[in-house]
Design a protein around this motif. Sequence first.
Motif, PDB file in Angstrom:
ATOM      1  N   GLU A   6       0.819  -1.243  -0.067  1.00  0.00           N
ATOM      2  CA  GLU A   6       0.064   0.204   0.094  1.00  0.00           C
ATOM      3  C   GLU A   6       0.887   1.091  -0.145  1.00  0.00           C
ATOM      4  O   GLU A   6       1.899   1.229   0.573  1.00  0.00           O
ATOM      5  CB  GLU A   6      -0.886   0.042   1.030  1.00  0.00           C
ATOM      6  N   SER A   7       0.326   2.430  -0.594  1.00  0.00           N
ATOM      7  CA  SER A   7       1.069   3.644  -0.238  1.00  0.00           C
ATOM      8  C   SER A   7      -0.222   4.605  -0.620  1.00  0.00           C
ATOM      9  O   SER A   7      -1.232   4.395  -0.881  1.00  0.00           O
ATOM     10  CB  SER A   7       1.967   3.617  -1.477  1.00  0.00           C
ATOM     11  N   GLY A   8       0.252   5.949  -0.448  1.00  0.00           N
ATOM     12  CA  GLY A   8      -0.556   7.084  -0.390  1.00  0.00           C
ATOM     13  C   GLY A   8      -1.121   7.469   0.860  1.00  0.00           C
ATOM     14  O   GLY A   8      -1.870   8.420   0.864  1.00  0.00           O
ATOM     15  N   GLY A   9      -0.796   6.880   1.928  1.00  0.00           N
ATOM     16  CA  GLY A   9      -1.417   7.624   3.229  1.00  0.00           C
ATOM     17  C   GLY A   9      -0.650   8.723   3.551  1.00  0.00           C
ATOM     18  O   GLY A   9       0.351   9.273   3.037  1.00  0.00           O
ATOM     19  N   GLY A  10      -1.224   9.413   4.581  1.00  0.00           N
ATOM     20  CA  GLY A  10      -0.725  10.615   5.158  1.00  0.00           C
ATOM     21  C   GLY A  10      -1.538  11.409   6.030  1.00  0.00           C
ATOM     22  O   GLY A  10      -2.610  10.570   6.394  1.00  0.00           O
ATOM     23  N   LEU A  11      -1.454  12.518   6.251  1.00  0.00           N
ATOM     24  CA  LEU A  11      -2.120  13.410   7.320  1.00  0.00           C
ATOM     25  C   LEU A  11      -2.890  14.758   6.264  1.00  0.00           C
ATOM     26  O   LEU A  11      -2.238  15.246   5.215  1.00  0.00           O
ATOM     27  CB  LEU A  11      -1.095  14.295   8.060  1.00  0.00           C
ATOM     28  N   VAL A  12      -4.130  14.477   6.412  1.00  0.00           N
ATOM     29  CA  VAL A  12      -5.017  15.633   5.608  1.00  0.00           C
ATOM     30  C   VAL A  12      -5.876  16.240   6.613  1.00  0.00           C
ATOM     31  O   VAL A  12      -6.448  15.525   7.518  1.00  0.00           O
ATOM     32  CB  VAL A  12      -5.613  14.811   4.364  1.00  0.00           C
ATOM     33  N   GLN A  13      -6.563  17.296   6.238  1.00  0.00           N
ATOM     34  CA  GLN A  13      -7.359  18.267   6.957  1.00  0.00           C
ATOM     35  C   GLN A  13      -8.828  17.391   6.501  1.00  0.00           C
ATOM     36  O   GLN A  13      -9.044  17.132   5.474  1.00  0.00           O
ATOM     37  CB  GLN A  13      -7.385  19.631   6.627  1.00  0.00           C
ATOM     38  N   ALA A  14      -9.643  17.530   7.574  1.00  0.00           N
ATOM     39  CA  ALA A  14     -11.060  17.159   7.185  1.00  0.00           C
ATOM     40  C   ALA A  14     -11.571  18.051   6.007  1.00  0.00           C
ATOM     41  O   ALA A  14     -11.355  19.255   5.802  1.00  0.00           O
ATOM     42  CB  ALA A  14     -11.992  17.475   8.557  1.00  0.00           C
ATOM     43  N   GLY A  15     -12.224  17.177   5.110  1.00  0.00           N
ATOM     44  CA  GLY A  15     -12.893  17.808   3.732  1.00  0.00           C
ATOM     45  C   GLY A  15     -11.787  17.644   2.700  1.00  0.00           C
ATOM     46  O   GLY A  15     -12.278  17.537   1.473  1.00  0.00           O
ATOM     47  N   GLY A  16     -10.719  17.145   2.965  1.00  0.00           N
ATOM     48  CA  GLY A  16      -9.525  16.909   1.938  1.00  0.00           C
ATOM     49  C   GLY A  16      -9.832  15.335   1.284  1.00  0.00           C
ATOM     50  O   GLY A  16     -10.821  14.685   1.569  1.00  0.00           O
ATOM     51  N   SER A  17      -8.901  15.135   0.467  1.00  0.00           N
ATOM     52  CA  SER A  17      -8.863  13.904  -0.149  1.00  0.00           C
ATOM     53  C   SER A  17      -7.549  13.315  -0.070  1.00  0.00           C
ATOM     54  O   SER A  17      -6.311  13.924  -0.070  1.00  0.00           O
ATOM     55  CB  SER A  17      -9.244  14.023  -1.628  1.00  0.00           C
ATOM     56  N   LEU A  18      -7.396  11.876  -0.374  1.00  0.00           N
ATOM     57  CA  LEU A  18      -6.305  11.149  -0.478  1.00  0.00           C
ATOM     58  C   LEU A  18      -6.430  10.069  -1.525  1.00  0.00           C
ATOM     59  O   LEU A  18      -7.746   9.513  -1.410  1.00  0.00           O
ATOM     60  CB  LEU A  18      -5.948  10.713   0.817  1.00  0.00           C
ATOM     61  N   THR A  19      -5.598   9.476  -2.216  1.00  0.00           N
ATOM     62  CA  THR A  19      -5.813   8.391  -3.037  1.00  0.00           C
ATOM     63  C   THR A  19      -4.624   7.322  -2.543  1.00  0.00           C
ATOM     64  O   THR A  19      -3.430   7.507  -2.277  1.00  0.00           O
ATOM     65  CB  THR A  19      -5.524   8.524  -4.547  1.00  0.00           C
ATOM     66  N   LEU A  20      -5.293   6.116  -2.099  1.00  0.00           N
ATOM     67  CA  LEU A  20      -4.230   5.078  -1.703  1.00  0.00           C
ATOM     68  C   LEU A  20      -4.123   4.073  -2.892  1.00  0.00           C
ATOM     69  O   LEU A  20      -5.220   3.991  -3.558  1.00  0.00           O
ATOM     70  CB  LEU A  20      -4.989   4.317  -0.534  1.00  0.00           C
ATOM     71  N   SER A  21      -2.957   3.649  -3.046  1.00  0.00           N
ATOM     72  CA  SER A  21      -2.694   2.513  -3.967  1.00  0.00           C
ATOM     73  C   SER A  21      -2.451   1.113  -3.490  1.00  0.00           C
ATOM     74  O   SER A  21      -1.593   1.219  -2.257  1.00  0.00           O
ATOM     75  CB  SER A  21      -1.447   3.126  -5.012  1.00  0.00           C
TER      76      SER A  21
END
Length: 120
Positions: A6-21
């Motif tokens: 897996e990759s793509g995790g991290g810290l994001v603010q509420a309302g934001g977006s992330l894509t995991l692979s």
Amino acid sequence: QVQLVESGGGLVQAGGSLTLSCAASGSIFAIIGIGWYRQAPGKERELVADINRGGGRNYADSVKGRFTISGDNALNTVYLQMNTLKPEDTAVYYCTGKLYSSSRELLEVWGQGTLVTVSS
């Protein structure tokens, strides 16, 4: 040997977006399906979304309309697009695959996990 990474995790603010692979590698004959699970501190691991080789998809009620699972035809790489993230989405996200190895052995393989932290 078969691996899911897996990759793509991290810290994001509420309302934001992330894509995991989730990338599969090794001696694979065919992948039947890939699932994304998550485990928050003090909670049980839960299914977030899964996809099968025929393109069928399932989502947990808590993420419907916000998360999208997708992948290439062979499911060698599967993505989890996460939008409108909430603090309660904070967890370690794992991908798991049900597949046949090149020796035709049916396996269930888990990745090592990637941490997603959503700040309020």
